[in-house]
Design an enzyme around this catalytic site. Structure first.
Site, short mmCIF file in Angstrom:
data_model
loop_
_atom_site.label_atom_id
_atom_site.label_comp_id
_atom_site.label_asym_id
_atom_site.label_seq_id
_atom_site.Cartn_x
_atom_site.Cartn_y
_atom_site.Cartn_z
N THR A 161 1.13 -1.28 -0.09
CA THR A 161 0.14 -0.16 -0.27
C THR A 161 0.97 1.28 -0.51
OG1 THR A 161 -0.21 0.08 1.89
CG2 THR A 161 -1.83 -0.99 1.24
N LYS A 206 3.72 -7.38 3.68
CA LYS A 206 3.78 -5.33 3.72
C LYS A 206 3.56 -4.69 4.41
CE LYS A 206 0.07 -3.54 3.63
NZ LYS A 206 -0.97 -2.45 4.53
N THR A 244 -0.16 -3.08 11.29
CA THR A 244 -0.60 -2.78 9.80
C THR A 244 -0.15 -3.73 9.00
OG1 THR A 244 -1.92 -2.26 8.48
CG2 THR A 244 -0.28 -0.80 9.28
N GLU A 283 5.66 4.70 7.36
CA GLU A 283 5.71 5.74 6.53
C GLU A 283 5.95 7.56 7.07
OE1 GLU A 283 0.91 4.42 5.44
OE2 GLU A 283 1.22 6.15 7.76
N ASN A 311 -0.38 10.38 5.38
CA ASN A 311 -1.78 10.57 6.41
C ASN A 311 -3.00 11.05 6.54
OD1 ASN A 311 -1.76 7.26 7.82
ND2 ASN A 311 0.42 8.01 8.13
N THR A 353 -8.60 10.30 0.23
CA THR A 353 -8.63 10.66 -1.14
C THR A 353 -7.94 11.50 -1.90
OG1 THR A 353 -8.27 13.05 0.80
CG2 THR A 353 -10.47 12.11 1.10
#
EC number: 2.3.1.35
Length: 404
Positions: free
Chosen positions: A150, A176, A187, A273, A399, A404
């Site tokens: 992702t 992942k 996650t 991230e 994030n 969106t």
């Protein structure tokens, strides 16, 4: 034991592949992965502890009740979580894979990752089934690893082999995970394969044991996901004497499985991230493993420390602060703290108090992509490691508009 190439297809009898089916808008991004064993496997899994669980987990748990599986199908781009039709869609994914592979849908592990609360379109998966099976190969691990990503910036693959009773046994995996990562389980999705002959009961015991010291010791941002899944399939193709009880053979298998999981865990933590640094907190001198684990996890979870590591600031007070609120029974007046990397080591705290050190030297030690925070409790012989990353501006950017 030695690390080898091949990831999830390194073990005998396993094929893998991945394609773009259309769940993700970016046509250059693979979004559907398949792993297949030519023989029936014993299988086991561990999952998120979040009360909100993705529909694929519920279906996979049911399918693994008998301790057997033969394939894994996984999509990225949509988590299939918090949807009224989620379980029906997850089961349909099992049927799609089973029909294409000519196996029983009850023998399929299913997983999804991506945005929560959006209806999973099943038609793209149905339409891509033939191409997905055609993509299967003995060198397809990397294709599958790409398809489950992702916000990951790189694929995560590891494999290792060892000799057991004169037979070469291999363990390999892909994973992942980049954000929404926090113990217990991150996650993350991780699929492990092995050609070891081992009973389902012992495989379950082994995967739980491995997860406790690896995946359950990661934290990127303090958020526990809804879709975390770690599964392992063992097809017995190595032809070793089946492991049915604890002993030397079981210990050797656990060592290799844990090594693979640890490597994948560190890859996840380092690919957090927006991250620029992998952080490892190594706690030693604890009176027991639970104490060492609690302290290491508390330090690695500290947002203030993570921000300091991003700024390459040897703010050891934040380490001591995190130890202090960890909830462990320790004597803070015994604690030593140091920072270490390939650029050297700097001791910053002894017996719970600061000591003189060169800020320039400390900044040099922290000016690297991997930093180890050394905590010595001086109260015993137990130790533990936790894995995390720095907290950067880019984490907020990623994030801020993830959906969106």
């Amino acid at each position: 034991m030695q690390y080898i190439e091949g990831g999830v297809t390194a073990a005998k009898g396993f094929l893998a592949g991945g394609v773009h089916c259309g769940i993700r808008k970016n046509k250059s991004k693979a979004d559907l992965a398949l792993i297949y064993s030519e023989q029936m496997c014993t299988a086991a899994g561990v999952y998120t502890q979040n009360l909100v669980k993705g529909a694929p987990i519920l279906v996979t748990q049911k399918n693994l009740e008998n301790g057997h599986a033969q394939a894994v199908i996984c999509n990225s781009g949509n988590a299939n979580t918090c949807n009224a039709d989620g379980e029906a869609k997850a089961w349909r994914m099992c049927e799609i894979a089973a029909d294409a592979l000519h196996i029983d849908p009850n023998d399929v592990i299913v997983a999804s990752t991506g945005v929560i609360g959006q209806i999973l379109p099943i038609e793209p998966i149905e339409n891509a089934a033939e191409a997905l099976v055609q993509s299967l190969s003995e060198t397809g691990s990397n294709m599958a690893a790409k398809a489950i990503m992702t916000t990951d910036t790189r694929e995560k693959e590891v494999a290792a082999s060892f000799v057991l009773g004169g037979k070469t046994v291999t363990v390999g995996g892909i994973a992942k995970g980049s954000g929404m990562i926090h113990p217990n389980m991150a996650t993350m999705l991780c699929f492990v394969t092995t050609d070891c002959a081992i009973s389902a009961a012992m495989l379950q015991k082994a995967i739980k044991k491995a997860a406790d010291t690896t995946f359950n010791m990661i934290s990127v941002d303090g958020d526990t996901s809804t879709n975390d899944t770690l599964t392992v399939m063992a097809n017995g193709a190595a032809e070793n004497a089946e492991i049915t009880a604890e002993g030397a053979a079981f210990d050797a298998f656990c060592e290799a499985l844990t090594a693979v999981c640890k490597k994948l865990s560190m890859m996840m933590a380092g690919d957090g991230e927006g991250a620029t640094k992998l952080l490892i907190c190594k706690t030693t001198g604890a009176k027991d493993w639970e104490t060492a684990k609690t302290v290491a996890k508390s330090v690695i979870c500290s947002s203030l420390l993570k921000a300091a590591m991003f700024g390459e600031d040897a703010n050891w007070g934040r380490v001591l602060c995190a130890i202090g609120y960890a909830g462990a029974d320790i004597d803070i007046h015994k604690v030593d703290v140091a920072f270490e990397s390939t650029n050297g080591r700097v001791d910053v705290c002894e017996n719970g108090a600061g000591i003189e050190f060169s800020e320039e030297e400390a900044a040099h030690v922290l000016h690297t992509g991997e930093i180890t925070i050394l905590v010595d409790l001086k109260d015993g012989n137990a130790q533990a490691e936790a894995f995390g990353c720095d907290l950067t501006y880019d984490y907020v950017k990623i994030n801020g508009d993830y959906r969106t």
